[in-house]
Design an enzyme around this catalytic site. Structure first.
Site, short mmCIF file in Angstrom:
data_model
loop_
_atom_site.label_atom_id
_atom_site.label_comp_id
_atom_site.label_asym_id
_atom_site.label_seq_id
_atom_site.Cartn_x
_atom_site.Cartn_y
_atom_site.Cartn_z
N TYR A 33 0.82 -1.21 0.00
CA TYR A 33 0.00 0.00 0.00
C TYR A 33 0.85 1.25 0.00
O TYR A 33 2.05 1.20 0.25
CB TYR A 33 -0.96 0.00 1.20
CG TYR A 33 -0.34 0.38 2.52
CD1 TYR A 33 -0.53 1.66 3.05
CD2 TYR A 33 0.43 -0.53 3.25
CE1 TYR A 33 0.03 2.02 4.26
CE2 TYR A 33 0.99 -0.17 4.47
CZ TYR A 33 0.79 1.11 4.97
OH TYR A 33 1.34 1.46 6.17
N ARG A 52 8.23 4.02 -4.83
CA ARG A 52 8.29 3.04 -3.74
C ARG A 52 7.30 1.91 -3.96
O ARG A 52 7.59 0.74 -3.68
CB ARG A 52 8.06 3.71 -2.39
CG ARG A 52 8.25 2.75 -1.21
CD ARG A 52 8.21 3.45 0.12
NE ARG A 52 6.93 4.10 0.37
CZ ARG A 52 6.67 4.85 1.44
NH1 ARG A 52 7.62 5.07 2.33
NH2 ARG A 52 5.49 5.40 1.61
N ARG A 101 -8.42 -20.55 -1.20
CA ARG A 101 -7.28 -20.26 -0.32
C ARG A 101 -6.16 -21.26 -0.54
O ARG A 101 -6.41 -22.48 -0.55
CB ARG A 101 -7.73 -20.29 1.14
CG ARG A 101 -6.65 -19.91 2.14
CD ARG A 101 -7.18 -20.02 3.56
NE ARG A 101 -6.21 -19.57 4.55
CZ ARG A 101 -5.23 -20.32 5.05
NH1 ARG A 101 -5.10 -21.58 4.65
NH2 ARG A 101 -4.40 -19.82 5.95
N LYS A 151 6.52 -2.03 1.84
CA LYS A 151 5.36 -1.43 2.51
C LYS A 151 4.14 -2.33 2.33
O LYS A 151 3.26 -2.09 1.50
CB LYS A 151 5.09 -0.02 1.96
CG LYS A 151 4.18 0.83 2.86
CD LYS A 151 4.13 2.26 2.36
CE LYS A 151 3.16 3.11 3.17
NZ LYS A 151 3.61 3.35 4.55
N GLU A 183 12.04 2.43 14.22
CA GLU A 183 11.16 3.49 13.73
C GLU A 183 9.91 3.55 14.59
O GLU A 183 9.74 2.74 15.50
CB GLU A 183 10.79 3.25 12.27
CG GLU A 183 10.13 1.91 12.00
CD GLU A 183 10.05 1.56 10.53
OE1 GLU A 183 10.14 2.46 9.68
OE2 GLU A 183 9.88 0.37 10.22
N LEU A 207 11.16 1.23 7.05
CA LEU A 207 10.54 1.68 5.81
C LEU A 207 11.33 2.85 5.25
O LEU A 207 11.75 3.74 5.99
CB LEU A 207 9.10 2.12 6.08
CG LEU A 207 8.31 2.56 4.84
CD1 LEU A 207 8.06 1.38 3.92
CD2 LEU A 207 7.00 3.22 5.24
#
Length: 287
Positions: A33, A52, A101, A151, A183, A207
């Site tokens: 995301y 990114r 799945r 991310k 972070e 990140l």
């Protein structure tokens, strides 16, 4: 006003938007995301977020559902349709919904990636009172997986960290691994000593923040010294100032860590100046 969202090629009222129960982001957290800020109706640092995103997709061998130019147009249309002057655009790309799945990845030739975007209206985002007050944080152990540079939508532990902070009566948490700060739960972490900014160096451990890159560039242009290295909570507590950066918080001063005031216990002048510079320069370059 009903919010318009974008789901797999369609602009829809939010109450009509649906994704499959077999989407791998839902079943496996198999998705990435980005969040892009909007100021004055324009996108902040979109090129950085797009770059990114491409890297995150590449690291997970996940196909992109569209070109970055097409993605820019989707962002712009959602901002227009929802009348966003200040706010956020959330984007999520998944490996798709194969129809059942399975741990094994589906064949990308037969399973198209999924894509979802929505806006969040945040009036006053740039003039947040929190920036004048500063954040209080706690430190917590960092137990996330080892590829924080991607991310992904694996945000359970950061969410737990936010709740630990809330339970402690503070605003957020910085995560610590092997004695050193990695972070924040949703941001990059820094302290200032004299004229020097200290922040952890880029690696798989954190990140690679888009706001981080811009703020460090602006700081260097302002003749501040920058040290990218590991640091401890104790070093940050002994600093003159501390702050965090993220796409939604921009530059946000930190005034207390684990109950100890940083500097004067109020937002420091350099952090506030960096916030001002970042907002001014980002508005000029917004698309």
């Amino acid at each position: 006003m009903t919010r318009t969202v974008y789901v797999n090629g369609e602009y829809l009222p939010e109450h009509e938007a649906k994704v499959s129960i077999f989407d791998r982001a839902f079943l496996m957290a198999d998705g990435v995301y980005e969040v892009t800020s909007v100021l004055d109706g324009k996108l902040i640092d979109f090129a950085g977020h797009a770059k990114r995103l491409e890297r995150s997709l590449s690291e997970l061998d996940m196909p992109s559902p569209c070109t970055m130019d097409e993605l820019l147009e989707i962002h712009r249309k959602l901002v227009e349709l929802n009348g966003i002057e200040e706010g956020l655009v959330y984007l999520q790309v998944t490996r798709g919904a194969p129809g059942d799945r399975d741990f094994a990845w589906p064949d990308p030739e037969t399973c198209a990636p999924g894509i979802v975007l929505f806006t969040q209206n945040k009036p006053g985002l740039a003039n947040s009172p929190a920036a004048q007050k500063g954040m209080k944080i706690i430190s917590i152990e960092d137990v996330r997986w080892g590829r924080r540079d991607i991310k992904t939508v694996q945000l359970l532990y950061p969410s737990m960290g936010k709740m630990m902070a809330k339970k402690a009566g503070v605003d957020d948490a910085w995560m610590v691994q092997d004695g050193f700060v990695t972070e924040g739960t949703s941001n990059n972490a820094y302290f200032i000593k004299g004229n020097t900014i200290v922040t952890r160096a880029l690696s798989n451990d954190i990140l690679h923040g888009i706001t981080r890159a811009a703020v460090l560039r602006f700081a260097a242009e302002a003749q501040m010294q920058i040290e990218e290295r590991n640091f401890t909570i104790e070093e940050a507590q002994a600093a003159d100032e501390a702050f965090i950066t993220s796409a939604s918080a921009f530059v946000m001063p930190v005034v207390e860590i684990d109950g100890q005031a940083i500097g004067s216990g109020t937002p420091g002048p350099l952090a506030l100046r960096l916030r001002e510079i970042y907002l001014d320069e980002s508005r000029k370059a917004a698309v």
